[in-house]
Design an enzyme around this catalytic site. Structure first.
Site, PDB file in Angstrom:
ATOM      1  N   GLN A 468       0.518  -1.383   0.053  1.00  0.00           N
ATOM      2  CA  GLN A 468      -0.263   0.128  -0.185  1.00  0.00           C
ATOM      3  C   GLN A 468       1.121   1.230   0.005  1.00  0.00           C
ATOM      4  O   GLN A 468       1.592   1.094   0.920  1.00  0.00           O
ATOM      5  CB  GLN A 468      -0.697  -0.212   1.385  1.00  0.00           C
ATOM      6  CG  GLN A 468      -1.542   1.061   1.477  1.00  0.00           C
ATOM      7  CD  GLN A 468      -1.786   2.601   2.407  1.00  0.00           C
ATOM      8  OE1 GLN A 468      -0.098   2.282   2.049  1.00  0.00           O
ATOM      9  NE2 GLN A 468      -2.110   2.189   3.662  1.00  0.00           N
ATOM     10  N   SER A 471       0.726   6.522   2.634  1.00  0.00           N
ATOM     11  CA  SER A 471       1.525   7.455   3.700  1.00  0.00           C
ATOM     12  C   SER A 471       2.345   8.209   3.006  1.00  0.00           C
ATOM     13  O   SER A 471       2.768   8.027   2.624  1.00  0.00           O
ATOM     14  CB  SER A 471       1.739   6.499   4.497  1.00  0.00           C
ATOM     15  OG  SER A 471      -0.069   6.466   5.611  1.00  0.00           O
ATOM     16  N   SER A 503       4.242  -1.107   4.602  1.00  0.00           N
ATOM     17  CA  SER A 503       4.340  -2.427   4.494  1.00  0.00           C
ATOM     18  C   SER A 503       4.716  -3.197   3.259  1.00  0.00           C
ATOM     19  O   SER A 503       3.901  -3.436   2.247  1.00  0.00           O
ATOM     20  CB  SER A 503       3.778  -2.742   5.805  1.00  0.00           C
ATOM     21  OG  SER A 503       3.634  -2.178   6.841  1.00  0.00           O
ATOM     22  N   GLU A 586     -19.229  -7.459   4.236  1.00  0.00           N
ATOM     23  CA  GLU A 586     -18.325  -7.641   4.717  1.00  0.00           C
ATOM     24  C   GLU A 586     -17.829  -8.659   5.427  1.00  0.00           C
ATOM     25  O   GLU A 586     -18.567  -9.815   5.827  1.00  0.00           O
ATOM     26  CB  GLU A 586     -17.912  -6.243   5.649  1.00  0.00           C
ATOM     27  CG  GLU A 586     -17.854  -4.965   5.098  1.00  0.00           C
ATOM     28  CD  GLU A 586     -18.003  -4.122   6.367  1.00  0.00           C
ATOM     29  OE1 GLU A 586     -18.118  -4.235   7.694  1.00  0.00           O
ATOM     30  OE2 GLU A 586     -17.683  -3.004   5.529  1.00  0.00           O
ATOM     31  N   GLU A 705      -5.672   8.932  18.443  1.00  0.00           N
ATOM     32  CA  GLU A 705      -6.327   9.898  19.092  1.00  0.00           C
ATOM     33  C   GLU A 705      -7.119  10.043  17.560  1.00  0.00           C
ATOM     34  O   GLU A 705      -8.095  10.735  17.879  1.00  0.00           O
ATOM     35  CB  GLU A 705      -5.325  11.238  18.315  1.00  0.00           C
ATOM     36  CG  GLU A 705      -4.309  11.369  19.673  1.00  0.00           C
ATOM     37  CD  GLU A 705      -3.443  10.392  20.428  1.00  0.00           C
ATOM     38  OE1 GLU A 705      -2.983  10.313  21.276  1.00  0.00           O
ATOM     39  OE2 GLU A 705      -3.014   9.664  19.158  1.00  0.00           O
TER      40      GLU A 705
END
Length: 728
Positions: A468, A471, A503, A586, A705
């Protein structure tokens, strides 16, 4: 939310909530709190007339023939209303008497014409046994909740080093009524002066049972109290303005409310599990579930009630606001039940003795027809080896059964659970696609036929490994802040930029890449979704060494990398939607393990030690409670899905709490190993490695958070964080 999950339980919840809304108002609460003496509330006859006092009792004893779960549903709702009166003391008394086979008072308790109360600590109450068999009781109990109004008392007494429970009518005792910390349901001390106790009134039951029942029903009421406090705090935070903003927009308030919701769901889950475990064949398993409820449930309500007052601020500190009534009740339950530390030690001792809570789902009858078909198909796979077996399983839809045919089996929740059970029984393990597990559904939903033909079957067979590439150094959880550029050229796109935390990028054959294709539109609208051949020229992959010493993450530099048009998924600018894709059907999973690897590692360390002191037992019990409530939250999510309901708060809460549990438990493992944990990094997956690796759990896939923001905004309706201002 409610303790019960079935439609029948939801209907019961709604009926009781409607009744409470009509009859238990703020005026009702304050009249009860301000009264000099407790009296039977006006709504008492309504509770009795609806049969709510005897839901858990057999029909021959005046009850409705249901069970403890139904009683817990009602108890939670009345707790939510901070209902005055002796509902909980009376139903707890009848539950204890029913467990002991003592039927004398059951019918009048169920009818509400007799009121009950249960003492949970003997105080100085003690039995004296004469040579002729006569038994007398003398002494004064600890505070008994509901003692002001009770007609019948169920009390524990010391009996030659053990505890014996007995039942006494009011006429046989003296009561000292106190005004009570809980102003809406008051307590008394019960004094007995050498009163003879007939053999029939010495209750024949496991001495743990009354406290187990109390822990279960106290946790149920606590869940209701906590739910009321969360709702009150969130409603206030949505509208109260300070410093030009609604206070729910401040992360300090938002995160406090989110954690309040998490604690409430913990209380609810453990009360539900203890109630459903009560009739289990294995009584040690039932008492373990009750001990978890005693450890978690009431303390959760106490913490949430305190936080509610903090969110309310000054108004919460006034007598007129009913927040203090919830706090008073939660504190009363907590102290009467006994310290959570003692319950945690009990959980630890049960676990050290080998007791485990078995989690399972009762599947409908039609599941057996599916099972027979699946079992037959899997025989062919079992006859194969290696790659042939994996290919066979993939081609028959077993890599991802929830996906639509021909890639999966279009399996609904029940079928998925059956397939998982049969794969385990046959010792068959399909390909774990890892990142591919969510790439494949995206290609199914948004890819064109050529992309589906090229990528889906090889991914399901394990021939393609995915990574992926989302980020970036300046855009982790904030994907709208991506800066990697995709420039349109003849036949495709040129990609320039940098990705990080990717990753498996060093092992992957293909990657899914988000890049900005339009800088002139709002940030989330200018992103596109590409499939990238990881052998393409211009890709520089640099492993990032983690704090464990491993290098599973990578930086990926993209310098003019060409991606053909046919590898753009969906339309240009649709990448934001694609990145968020999940199919309606799902994946459903169920773990049968209520402890988890970390807590089991702690148990192994404890078993190999010379014994744990009280502090260590308390710590161990706390970790085991967290592990079990996490597993129960996951079970509740599965049950909702199997029954066709929408997911509740449990999934988000379980993720939040599970991460923090893993971090705490591996830290404790190192603590208990002492200096042995400091002699080197040791083997991969040992406690030291796990401690270090667990630090990523609250960062990867969205930080804690961010998770708290999601819970606060999506579940509690708190205002979103303000949009950042543009720099001039």
């Amino acid at each position: 939310m409610t303790i019960g999950l079935t439609q029948e339980h939801l209907d019961l919840r709604d009926a009781v909530r409607a009744f409470a809304t009509r009859h238990i108002t703020e005026d009702t609460l304050h009249a009860a709190a301000d009264a000099d003496k407790e009296t039977l509330p006006a709504h008492w006859s309504g509770l009795a007339d609806q049969g709510l006092l005897g839901l858990h009792l057999p029909e021959e004893d005046g009850g409705a023939g249901y069970g403890l779960v139904e009683l817990a549903v009602v108890t939670e709702e009345l707790g939510r209303a901070t209902a005055p009166g002796p509902f909980l003391p009376t139903t707890l008394a009848s539950a204890v008497l029913h467990a002991a086979g003592h039927r004398t008072y059951l019918a009048p308790l169920a009818a509400g014409t007799t009121l009950g109360a249960v003492g949970l600590a003997p105080g100085t109450l003690a039995l004296a046994r004469a040579a002729d068999g006569t038994v007398t009781v003398t002494g004064t109990s600890e505070l008994v909740i509901g003692g002001h109004l009770a007609d019948v008392f169920v009390l524990p007494a010391s009996d030659n080093g053990r505890t014996t429970w007995l039942v006494l009518p009011r006429a046989a005792v003296d009561t000292t009524d106190v005004r009570s910390h809980d102003l809406t349901r008051r307590s008394s001390r019960v004094t007995v002066r050498s009163v003879p106790v007939p053999a029939v009134d010495l209750l024949d039951l496991d001495p743990r049972t009354p406290r187990d029942l109390a822990a279960t029903l106290f946790a149920a009421e606590a869940a209701g109290l906590a739910d009321r406090c969360v709702t009150t705090a969130a409603q206030y935070a949505r509208v109260r303005e300070q410093f030009g903003r609604r206070i729910g927009q401040f992360q300090g308030v938002k995160h406090r409310c989110a954690r309040m919701l998490a604690q409430t769901e913990q209380a609810r889950a453990c009360a539900w599990d203890a109630a459903r475990a009560y009739d289990a064949v294995d009584r040690t398993e039932a008492t373990l579930a009750a001990a978890v409820a005693g450890s978690v449930g009431v303390d959760a309500a106490f913490a949430v009630a305190k936080d509610c007052i903090q969110v309310l601020g000054g108004i919460g500190f006034t007598w007129e606001h009913d927040a203090h009534l919830a706090l008073r009740r939660a504190q009363t339950l907590r102290i009467a039940l006994g310290p959570a530390t003692a319950w945690r030690r009990r959980v630890a001792r049960l676990a050290l003795d080998g007791t485990r809570r078995t989690l399972s789902v009762e599947l409908p009858a039609e599941a057996e027809a599916v099972r027979k078909e699946i079992r037959g198909e899997l025989r062919a796979a079992a006859a194969l080896d290696g790659k042939d077996r994996l290919t066979h399983l993939a081609d028959h839809g077993y890599t991802a059964p929830h996906l639509p045919a021909p890639w999966g089996r279009g399996a609904g929740p029940v079928d998925q659970l059956v397939i998982a059970q049969e794969l385990q029984a046959a010792e068959l393990t399909p390909v774990d696609m890892i990142i591919g597990g969510w790439v494949v559904p995206t290609i199914i939903a948004h890819g064109d036929p050529a992309q589906q033909d090229r990528f889906l079957a090889p991914s399901l067979r394990g021939d393609i490994v995915w990574c992926q590439l989302f980020s970036e150094p300046g855009a982790g959880s904030d994907l709208a802040g991506l800066t990697t550029r995709a420039e349109k050229v003849d036949g495709g796109w040129r990609i320039t930029g940098q990705k990080v935390w990717s990753s498996m990028a060093h092992d992957a054959h293909w990657g899914v890449l988000l890049a900005r294709t339009d800088a002139d539109v709002p940030k989330h609208k200018g992103i596109s979704y590409f499939l990238l051949d990881m052998t393409s020229p211009g890709i520089d992959i640099r492993p990032l060494r983690q704090i464990t010493g491993d290098a599973e993450f990578n930086e990926v530099f993209l310098d003019g990398v060409f991606i053909p048009d046919e590898l753009l998924v969906g339309a240009p600018g649709a990448g934001w939607k694609l990145a968020r894709t999940t199919l309606a059907n799902e994946r459903v999973a169920l773990s049968h393990d209520s402890v988890g690897s970390g807590a089991e590692a702690l148990l192994e360390i404890a078993a190999a030690s010379d014994g744990l002191d009280d502090e260590q037992l308390t710590t161990l019990g706390g970790h085991l409670c967290d592990a079990q409530t996490g597993a129960v939250l996951a079970l509740r999510t599965t049950l909702r899905t199997v029954s066709g309901q929408q997911p509740g708060a449990e999934a988000s809460v379980a993720k939040l709490l599970g991460v923090e549990h893993q971090q705490r438990v591996w830290e404790t493992c190192m603590d208990w190993q002492g200096s042995a944990a400091l002699t080197g990094e040791g083997e991969r997956l040992d406690a030291t490695w796990q401690f270090l690796n667990a630090r990523c759990l609250s960062i990867a896939g969205g930080t804690t958070e961010i998770q708290l923001n999601i819970i606060g905004e999506r579940m509690l309706g708190l205002p979103r964080d303000p949009e950042p201002t543009e720099k001039g």
